[in-house]
Scaffold this active site. Sequence first.
Site, PDB file in Angstrom:
ATOM      1  N   GLY A   8     177.469  61.027  41.255  1.00 45.37           N
ATOM      2  CA  GLY A   8     176.126  60.730  40.756  1.00 45.37           C
ATOM      3  C   GLY A   8     175.443  59.735  41.676  1.00 45.37           C
ATOM      4  N   GLY A  11     171.421  59.136  41.735  1.00 47.19           N
ATOM      5  CA  GLY A  11     170.710  58.648  40.546  1.00 47.19           C
ATOM      6  C   GLY A  11     170.191  57.229  40.740  1.00 47.19           C
ATOM      7  CD  GLN A  12     167.077  53.118  37.177  1.00 48.26           C
ATOM      8  OE1 GLN A  12     167.618  53.521  36.132  1.00 48.26           O
ATOM      9  NE2 GLN A  12     166.142  52.187  37.171  1.00 48.26           N
ATOM     10  CE1 TYR A 143     171.696  56.491  27.195  1.00 50.56           C
ATOM     11  CE2 TYR A 143     172.686  58.115  28.657  1.00 50.56           C
ATOM     12  CZ  TYR A 143     172.240  56.825  28.415  1.00 50.56           C
ATOM     13  OH  TYR A 143     172.348  55.864  29.398  1.00 50.56           O
ATOM     14  CE  LYS A 147     176.000  56.939  28.813  1.00 50.27           C
ATOM     15  NZ  LYS A 147     176.689  57.175  30.107  1.00 50.27           N
TER      16      LYS A 147
END
Length: 318
Positions: A8, A11-12, A143, A147
């Site tokens: 990833g 990503g940010q 989401y 988590k």
Amino acid sequence: MAKVLVIGAVGQIGTELTVALRKKFGGQSVIAATRKTAFPEEIAAGGPCEYFDVLEKEKMKEVVKKHGIETIYQLASLLSATGEKNPDAAFDINLLGLKSSLDVARECKVKKIFWPSSIAAFGPTAPHEGTPQRTVLEPTTMYGVTKVAGELLCQYYFRKYGLDIRSVRYPGLISYKAEPGGGATDYSVAIFYEAIKNRSYRCFVGPQTVLPMMYMPDAIRGTIELMGAPSERLTVRTSYNLAAISFSAMELADEVARLIPGFTCSYEPDSRQQIADSWPKSIDDSQARRDWGWKHEYDLRRMSEDMVKNLKTKLLGQ
Ligand code: VAH
């Protein structure tokens, strides 16, 4: 040299974490991986890159063996708002993708894994102020469900297989390098871009919406510090609360207006307001501060000044 794999990496968080890890360990020691998005020049030119889907376990195992990976940062995830548009994809990528990386790590004897949880693991039944490390976890988004389940999976793999997995519950993250994609906290980044480009912003949450936030440099430093902490110091193997600054959308808009004269902000809450309302306003991260010395360095003023300075360069060439 210990080889690190960032899954990833476009990503940010992944974009900045890859650059920071390459600075710390050397470009050739940190492999950047993504599913299909092209790597930004800084990542592509800075060291080895690989393409695979986090659900492709065999391909992941091949990459881990090929590079002799000893540490994995598994960041692949769909965020809260996107996850509500496609809950099945969020479940698969966020949770099955995590399990895939934990199984590869176990089979390939990877020494350490990092996986990001989020304050989205909390729901409306958790205390909204000073949300404690251990409390009711009843999130109302897919989401958040991934988590909470992911945190329990990490703790299970630590207890059953001795896998050294470490995790933090990130608040909303603010950065100027890679834009966030699909989070209910994205307004906290978009407001800066729109202020510099158009001197105005239409915020998708109401002015009194308060959420825990953190500047990306704090998040990256905290992540690397957690991964470097002695294992025996760590008393949390689900995910550590991590906090920095909490502020309302209006307080953020006022700070932006201080730095960008003439800036105006309007408020038109949309479906992301319900997501934001289900999350805490502030977080108690004293366990992380006690166990491994975490402390944030950016307050709202310092973060905003750094965001505006760097975005003026990025967007206006100033
Ligand atoms: C999101 N930026 O908005 C993420 C984060 C606490 C929020 O997990 O989904």
